[in-house]
Design a protein around this motif. Structure first.
Motif, short mmCIF file in Angstrom:
data_model
loop_
_atom_site.label_atom_id
_atom_site.label_comp_id
_atom_site.label_asym_id
_atom_site.label_seq_id
_atom_site.Cartn_x
_atom_site.Cartn_y
_atom_site.Cartn_z
N SER A 247 40.83 46.08 32.08
CA SER A 247 41.42 46.43 33.37
C SER A 247 42.91 46.74 33.20
O SER A 247 43.46 47.62 33.87
N ARG B 185 39.44 41.35 31.36
CA ARG B 185 40.88 41.23 31.58
C ARG B 185 41.66 42.34 30.87
O ARG B 185 42.56 42.95 31.43
N PHE B 186 41.31 42.58 29.59
CA PHE B 186 42.11 43.55 28.83
C PHE B 186 41.76 44.99 29.19
O PHE B 186 42.63 45.85 29.22
N ALA C 276 37.44 38.21 28.31
CA ALA C 276 38.54 38.92 27.65
C ALA C 276 38.38 40.42 27.82
O ALA C 276 39.36 41.14 28.06
N TYR C 277 37.13 40.89 27.72
CA TYR C 277 36.88 42.33 27.90
C TYR C 277 37.34 42.77 29.28
O TYR C 277 38.07 43.76 29.41
#
Lengths: 128, 140
Positions: free
Chosen positions: A65, A62-63, A59-60
């Motif tokens: 970026s 993906r978000f 999640a880190y």
């Protein structure tokens, strides 16, 4: 007679307030809040924190970026800003329901939260 | 305001009794209204929390992990669960009254209220699906 009417008109003009545009922001914020906030609470408040280590790294990536794009960051904080404005507007008006009539600086302070928090967040993200 | 309202109270026009401070606990309708207004406080605090999350995302994995650890604190979990209930109440009631604010004209007729409400529920679910999809991988 004419003079008196002019004076009356002046009084009417001077009674104009910032209420209409504050109300428009309130409406926009309510709409964004109603559609977006349940998902944000479910995903950011519960799913990601309890997804386990591997998943929260994913999640880190993906978000973060996504947010590296300054336009995306601006949209995100703009959206969060109108929602916060909506909340602050309601909190301020709830004081009246609680029969609290605060001095003017309290109103300024409440609405200032709605402007300054997202602004500070955006600046910190952009500089980050 | 008319001159009538400016007159002092008298026997024939008694002073209106002030409301008790806890008037909003009086009836079910008032209580629901008060609960809905209280949701603004929870929602506002959560928005500030998300602002912090976004800043944390831009600061690196360690800061992000610290934000997540804070979310797992029992007191914060209780707050989040209450916020979820509040935000659902706020969304459902907002959708319910939205046809009064949104009018969609279709030629001579207007789009039915139930369709406007349904469209907003659909939008909320699309946002949820997009966020979950993104959180679980998505397109990089």
């Amino acid at each position: 007679m004419n003079l008196r009417e002019n004076k009356r008109a002046d009084r009417v003009v001077s009674r104009r307030t910032g209420e209409p545009w504050r109300w428009a922001l309130f409406g926009a914020g309510g709409q964004v809040a109603a559609v977006v906030m349940p998902a944000l609470v479910i995903v950011f408040g519960l799913l990601i924190p309890f997804a386990g280590r591997g998943d929260d790294k994913l999640a880190y990536e993906r978000f973060s970026s996504l947010l590296a794009n300054p336009v995306v960051a601006l949209l995100v904080f703009g959206g969060l800003g109108v929602v916060l404005w909506h909340c602050c507007h309601r909190i301020y008006h709830a004081l009246h329901d609680l029969q609290i009539e605060p001095p003017k600086w309290v109103r300024t302070a409440i609405y200032a939260v709605a402007v300054l928090v997202p602004l500070a967040g955006w600046v910190l993200t952009a500089l980050g | 305001m008319s001159d009538l309202d400016q007159r002092p109270a008298s026997n024939r026009r008694p002073l209106a009794q002030p409301l008790p401070r806890t008037w909003f606990l009086g009836t079910t309708e008032y209580r629901l209204y008060a609960l809905r207004e209280a949701s603004a406080l929870f929602l506002g605090i959560f928005v500030i929390n998300v602002c912090w999350a976004v800043v944390a995302l831009s600061r690196g994995l360690e800061t992000w992990e610290r934000w997540l650890a804070f979310q797992r604190h029992p007191a914060v979990v209780v707050f989040t669960v209450i916020t979820l209930a509040m935000v659902l109440l706020q969304s459902v009631t907002w959708f319910q009254v939205s046809p009064k604010a949104i009018r969609v004209r279709l030629g001579e007729r207007q789009l039915r209220a139930s369709w406007i409400i349904a469209a907003q529920y659909a939008a909320a679910f699309v946002v949820l699906a997009l966020l979950i999809w993104r959180a679980r991988g998505g397109r990089s």
